[in-house]
Design an enzyme around this catalytic site. Structure first.
Site, mmCIF file in Angstrom:
data_model
loop_
_atom_site.group_PDB
_atom_site.id
_atom_site.type_symbol
_atom_site.label_atom_id
_atom_site.label_comp_id
_atom_site.label_asym_id
_atom_site.label_seq_id
_atom_site.Cartn_x
_atom_site.Cartn_y
_atom_site.Cartn_z
ATOM 1 N N HIS A 72 0.792 -1.172 0.136
ATOM 2 C CA HIS A 72 0.044 0.019 0.017
ATOM 3 C C HIS A 72 0.816 1.276 -0.205
ATOM 4 C CE1 HIS A 72 0.227 0.938 4.439
ATOM 5 N NE2 HIS A 72 0.273 -0.259 4.620
ATOM 6 N N ASP A 190 6.190 2.055 7.073
ATOM 7 C CA ASP A 190 5.111 1.189 6.654
ATOM 8 C C ASP A 190 4.090 2.222 5.704
ATOM 9 O OD1 ASP A 190 2.663 0.066 6.583
ATOM 10 O OD2 ASP A 190 2.125 0.412 8.796
ATOM 11 N N GLU A 224 -5.256 1.250 2.376
ATOM 12 C CA GLU A 224 -5.084 0.205 3.426
ATOM 13 C C GLU A 224 -5.339 0.725 4.785
ATOM 14 O OE1 GLU A 224 -3.272 -2.810 6.160
ATOM 15 O OE2 GLU A 224 -2.547 -0.404 5.913
ATOM 16 N N GLU A 225 -4.675 1.812 5.042
ATOM 17 C CA GLU A 225 -4.575 2.300 6.431
ATOM 18 C C GLU A 225 -6.075 2.674 6.851
ATOM 19 O OE1 GLU A 225 -2.201 2.129 8.281
ATOM 20 O OE2 GLU A 225 -0.266 2.470 7.335
ATOM 21 N N ASP A 245 4.046 -6.240 3.943
ATOM 22 C CA ASP A 245 3.699 -5.158 4.981
ATOM 23 C C ASP A 245 4.599 -5.330 5.996
ATOM 24 O OD1 ASP A 245 2.336 -3.143 6.324
ATOM 25 O OD2 ASP A 245 0.586 -3.622 5.199
ATOM 26 N N HIS A 325 3.875 2.514 13.116
ATOM 27 C CA HIS A 325 2.798 3.996 13.372
ATOM 28 C C HIS A 325 3.403 4.789 14.391
ATOM 29 C CE1 HIS A 325 -0.747 1.932 11.608
ATOM 30 N NE2 HIS A 325 0.100 1.465 10.907
#
Length: 384
Positions: A72, A190, A224-225, A245, A325
């Site tokens: 992503h 990410d 995706e998030e 991922d 994150h």
């Protein structure tokens, strides 16, 4: 099947380029343009969905069934919730992003007509000289954050004069730092490491001119998030979907910090028995450092694809990521291991001949997964 060299310089430089392009979910057009340019440079054809998800196509000997690899392009971000009377902005997160990791982030605010402003995300009680120990006891939450703009603003009307509205998007500075010892530190590794690894693997395939047994689609998703992921970009011929991922480095996890991690299960349930064993077998055969892990609070592009009604085998491979994150860190060796595994997986044959049909009889259905031994010479896998 050939073990291919991965261009380390290309992998590193591609990742740096991706990190420098802001791409919070909902604002991904610029990074889509960049990836399309990268695909054109290595000679890979592609198509775009209406909103900009990319489906690139590596042609194989068989056009149906085919496989897909997904990574992503979108990242975490923020959005203006309200204009405050003190000239600050109330904000909300875009994607699942802990407020503690957002504190102190330098950001860009995007308003109408291409105008941008710079600022900082700060706790409501940011100064120890004013609030004393309360700066340490204030709960870390998005309700306790605000955006301080680097503009002359002291009131709600000042913000209105700048043309700011609720719903204006905010991107976060990644601040990448790539060290000579191989550690890469940045926000939004990410999943831009995953994207770079997919592109590097595709470049290795194209540079070597190796034939693929079946069509392989490279999917670059843009939401995706926020949970949408690969739900809208597949077509009925795809029998296998492999998501790329991050794998979390943390106590209680078994992620390989310097290799590739093969996920056995995430919050959406177990991944396909046969596909995960094929990936493990490829790592063992090709000498790729790897581990297996289970993730409790995690989902990827593959979960969205299955929830959208696609009857496909799914898997997930991960690069190592510390402090996901947040202020993230990975290592070059892990990214390279992911790219090497992807290049081998693209060359592997379909898992079962029956997978070319969405429905079939019992006679050609696997009898017992526990007895399945994928040594890359069974199931009509291609030979060296």
């Amino acid at each position: 099947m050939r073990v291919l060299d991965i261009d380390r310089t290309y992998l590193r430089e591609t990742l740096l380029e991706l990190l420098q392009v802001p791409s919070p979910t909902g604002m991904t057009d610029t990074v889509v343009q960049l990836v399309c340019q990268k695909l054109e440079a290595i000679g890979v054809e592609y198509e775009l969905t209406r909103r900009g998800a990319i489906r690139a196509n590596l042609t194989g000997k068989v056009h149906s069934p085919d496989r897909a690899i997904a990574a992503h392009l979108d990242t975490l971000g923020a959005m203006v919730k309200n204009l405050k009377s003190n000239g600050r902005l109330e904000v909300v997160s875009v994607g699942t992003w802990p407020a503690r990791s957002a504190e102190g982030a330098r950001v860009t605010l995007y308003i109408d007509k291409g105008i941008q402003y710079r600022g900082t995300l700060l706790p409501l009680k940011a100064s120890g000289h004013v609030f004393g120990k309360q700066v340490d006891t204030q709960e870390a939450s998005w309700q306790n954050l605000e955006l301080r703009l680097d503009e002359v603003v002291h009131s709600h009307s000042d913000l209105e004069q700048l043309g700011i509205h609720p719903g204006d998007m905010i991107s976060i500075d990644p601040n990448p730092e790539f060290l000579s010892n191989g550690f890469w530190v940045s926000r939004f590794l990410d999943d831009k490491v995953g994207v770079a690894a997919v592109l590097a693997a595709a470049k290795a395939i194209c540079d070597a001119g190796v034939p693929l047994p079946m069509d392989c689609h490279l999917l670059f998703t843009i939401s995706e998030e926020t949970g949408v992921g690969a739900s809208h970009i597949l077509h009925g011929d795809v029998a296998e979907l492999l998501a790329v991922d991050n794998g979390t480095i943390a106590p209680g996890q078994n992620t390989s910090e310097y290799g590739v991690t093969i996920a056995m299960q995430d919050s959406s349930g177990p991944f396909d028995w046969y596909l995960t064993r094929r990936l493990i077998s490829l790592c063992q055969t090709c000498g790729i450092e790897h581990s297996r892990d289970v993730f409790r609070y995690y989902r990827s592009d593959s979960a969205a694809a299955v929830e959208a009604g696609n009857d496909i085998r799914t898997g997930l491979i991960c690069f190592a990521l510390d402090a996901s994150h947040g202020h993230e860190r990975t290592h070059e060796k892990s990214a390279l291991a992911v790219a090497r595994l992807l290049a081998m997986y693209m060359q592997s044959d379909q898992l079962f001949e029956r997978d070319e049909r969405p429905l079939g009889p019992l006679q050609d259905f696997p009898s017992d997964p526990a007895d399945w031994d994928d040594d890359l010479s069974v199931n009509k896998a291609p030979q060296e």
